[in-house]
Write a protein that holds these residues in place. Structure first.
Motif, mmCIF file in Angstrom:
data_model
loop_
_atom_site.group_PDB
_atom_site.id
_atom_site.type_symbol
_atom_site.label_atom_id
_atom_site.label_comp_id
_atom_site.label_asym_id
_atom_site.label_seq_id
_atom_site.Cartn_x
_atom_site.Cartn_y
_atom_site.Cartn_z
ATOM 1 N N TYR A 24 52.593 7.334 29.788
ATOM 2 C CA TYR A 24 52.637 6.595 28.525
ATOM 3 C C TYR A 24 54.004 6.587 27.845
ATOM 4 N N THR A 25 54.834 7.618 28.062
ATOM 5 C CA THR A 25 56.131 7.650 27.368
ATOM 6 C C THR A 25 57.028 6.491 27.787
ATOM 7 N N PRO A 26 57.281 6.283 29.086
ATOM 8 C CA PRO A 26 58.057 5.094 29.454
ATOM 9 C C PRO A 26 57.350 3.792 29.111
ATOM 10 N N ILE A 27 56.016 3.787 29.107
ATOM 11 C CA ILE A 27 55.303 2.570 28.723
ATOM 12 C C ILE A 27 55.636 2.197 27.278
ATOM 13 N N SER A 28 55.741 3.189 26.388
ATOM 14 C CA SER A 28 56.072 2.893 24.989
ATOM 15 C C SER A 28 57.442 2.231 24.878
ATOM 16 N N LEU A 29 58.394 2.663 25.710
ATOM 17 C CA LEU A 29 59.724 2.049 25.703
ATOM 18 C C LEU A 29 59.682 0.646 26.286
ATOM 19 N N ILE A 30 58.912 0.457 27.339
ATOM 20 C CA ILE A 30 58.784 -0.867 27.952
ATOM 21 C C ILE A 30 58.206 -1.865 26.958
ATOM 22 N N LEU B 19 49.254 6.711 24.848
ATOM 23 C CA LEU B 19 50.247 5.773 24.323
ATOM 24 C C LEU B 19 50.268 5.744 22.802
ATOM 25 N N LEU B 20 49.093 5.846 22.190
ATOM 26 C CA LEU B 20 49.012 5.737 20.727
ATOM 27 C C LEU B 20 49.514 6.984 20.016
ATOM 28 N N THR B 21 49.860 8.024 20.759
ATOM 29 C CA THR B 21 50.308 9.277 20.148
ATOM 30 C C THR B 21 51.824 9.447 20.166
ATOM 31 N N VAL B 22 52.545 8.509 20.772
ATOM 32 C CA VAL B 22 53.997 8.659 20.920
ATOM 33 C C VAL B 22 54.674 8.605 19.555
ATOM 34 N N GLU B 23 55.432 9.631 19.240
ATOM 35 C CA GLU B 23 56.102 9.705 17.944
ATOM 36 C C GLU B 23 57.137 8.591 17.804
ATOM 37 N N GLY C 25 41.340 18.292 15.574
ATOM 38 C CA GLY C 25 41.889 17.313 14.657
ATOM 39 C C GLY C 25 42.368 16.033 15.283
ATOM 40 N N GLU C 26 41.898 15.707 16.476
ATOM 41 C CA GLU C 26 42.288 14.459 17.119
ATOM 42 C C GLU C 26 41.176 13.998 18.060
ATOM 43 N N THR C 27 41.273 12.748 18.474
ATOM 44 C CA THR C 27 40.274 12.183 19.376
ATOM 45 C C THR C 27 40.593 12.586 20.816
#
Length: 418
Positions: A262-268, A290-294, A331-333
């Protein structure tokens, strides 16, 4: 969604199983610690009736979301089992490997010193390949929630017919193998008519990514998918994807397949938005997170699709109870890694009951008995990640279960309907 076969492999256990009774399967554990130390939680009594379960995964570092999810999911299952007060109790020890193979082997040795009888892990594929070779040599039962490379279980040829790792008779997977993810993604994209001109961006320095890419490519033509762009990156070059995105855009790709984390996906997604390129995006289990990337604009993830064995928004009672408990405790899903680990623990308990093994037995004897159960035609398991159906294991260590398509809508994962 139509049924997808996730268990095409041919058995390679044969006479080895009959003569040697080599073992497998494993389970995760519960308390965070560094690879230099150990932590344990769970029920333990003076009678010695408690099984010592080890777990390994990244609790710190770039892949920590996966290791923490596996640890937490298993912890919930073990707490539930121990609270029942039955004959089977678990003591937990989870070690941090920072997604590094050498650290993972060190963690495994620490767990052996602690007295581990069964291993659940490791979380990520490359460390899991290294550790599964160790457990195989020791004949210690191992089940991984998420180590999806075929080299984890071994014995399976690549496209050239070469076998990199011999079959590890003691190792089983709760997750789909990489080839199964790739083949199923091609089938799903075709059946749901999501795209016809496909671009692929994959990490050619990563076993997980290359395995999924290769099987997707092998199956694409069978499902009338035209691959118009294939581009790569490595661990050291995953910051600028302009070349890959321009290649996909210029080739007219209407869907980009992303068999990566997911980290490179967020950049893409961020860089595609900046250049005005908006195809459909389709990933596999590595997209989960993906939804957790700061710092990532999660609105860019709207419409992203992936295959997964678990969706937290499912309405069945078991899923909602697990999600509620996970959110209360952490505290998270929970993601699919947490659910797969939860299932590892309950599948292990079911196998222990069927094998009639006890916690005072030698780990090798436990291993032999559990292998026999997991490969038996009479053993199946229904849990959070099995699509409401009974999952089974082949003699290769692969699991056969039903995946689900998901899409990100309004910032949450939702079932992707036909």
């Amino acid at each position: 969604m139509s049924s997808i076969n996730f268990n095409p492999a041919v058995s390679r256990r044969g006479l080895i199983m009959g003569l040697a009774g080599v073992g497998a399967a494993g389970v995760l554990a519960g308390c965070n610690s560094s690879d230099a130390g150990s932590g344990s939680t769970g029920g333990s009594d003076a009678s010695g009736a408690t099984f010592k379960i080890g777990g390994i995964g990244p609790i710190t570092g770039a892949a920590a979301i996966y290791g923490n999810a596996c640890q937490h999911g298993a912890q919930i299952a073990i707490d539930e089992i121990n609270a029942e007060g039955g004959d089977i109790q678990f003591e937990l020890n989870f070690q941090d490997d920072e997604n590094d193979a050498e650290r993972s082997v060190n963690a495994y040795n620490n767990l052996k010193d602690w007295g581990m009888q069964i291993l659940m892990g490791t979380t990520t594929s490359t460390p899991c390949v290294a550790v599964s070779s160790e457990t195989n040599a020791d004949n210690l039962f191992q089940i991984t929630p998420s180590g999806s490379s075929t080299d984890v279980i071994g014995g399976q040829p690549d496209v050239d017919g070469n076998v990199a790792e011999p079959r590890k008779e003691n190792v089983f997977q709760m997750c789909f193998t990489d080839p199964n993810q790739g083949a199923a993604s091609a089938q799903y994209i075709s059946e749901q008519q999501l795209g016809t001109k496909i671009a692929i961006i994959y990490n050619n320095s990563d076993t997980y990514s290359t395995g999924i890419y290769q099987s997707f490519k092998d199956q694409a033509s069978e499902y009338d998918l035209e691959i118009v762009s294939e581009t790569t990156f490595t661990e050291d070059s995953q910051t600028d994807f302009s070349v890959q995105l321009n290649d996909a855009k210029n080739a007219g790709a209407d869907l980009v397949f992303l068999p990566i984390y997911y980290t490179p996906i967020s950049l893409i997604l961020t860089q595609a938005n900046q250049m005005g390129y908006a195809p459909k995006w389709f990933g596999v289990d590595g997209m989960d997170g993906l939804l957790t990337v700061e710092g990532f604009d999660t609105s860019l993830a709207e419409g992203c699709m992936l295959l997964t064995p678990f969706v937290a928004t499912a309405e069945d009672e078991a899923t909602q109870a697990f999600v509620s408990k996970y959110e209360e405790d952490y505290g998270e899903t929970p993601n699919q890694f947490a659910a797969d680990s939860y299932d590892c623990i309950y599948a292990l308990r079911q196998a222990i009951e069927q094998a009639e093994v006890t916690a005072d037995m030698d780990y090798s004897d436990i291993c032999d008995a559990l292998v026999e159960v997991f490969t038996s035609s009479e053993f199946s398991y229904t849990g959070l990640t099995t699509g409401g159906e009974a999952a089974t294991w082949s003699e290769t260590g692969e699991i056969s279960k039903q995946p689900m398509g998901m899409v990100i809508q309004d910032g949450v994962y939702m079932p992707l309907d036909a």
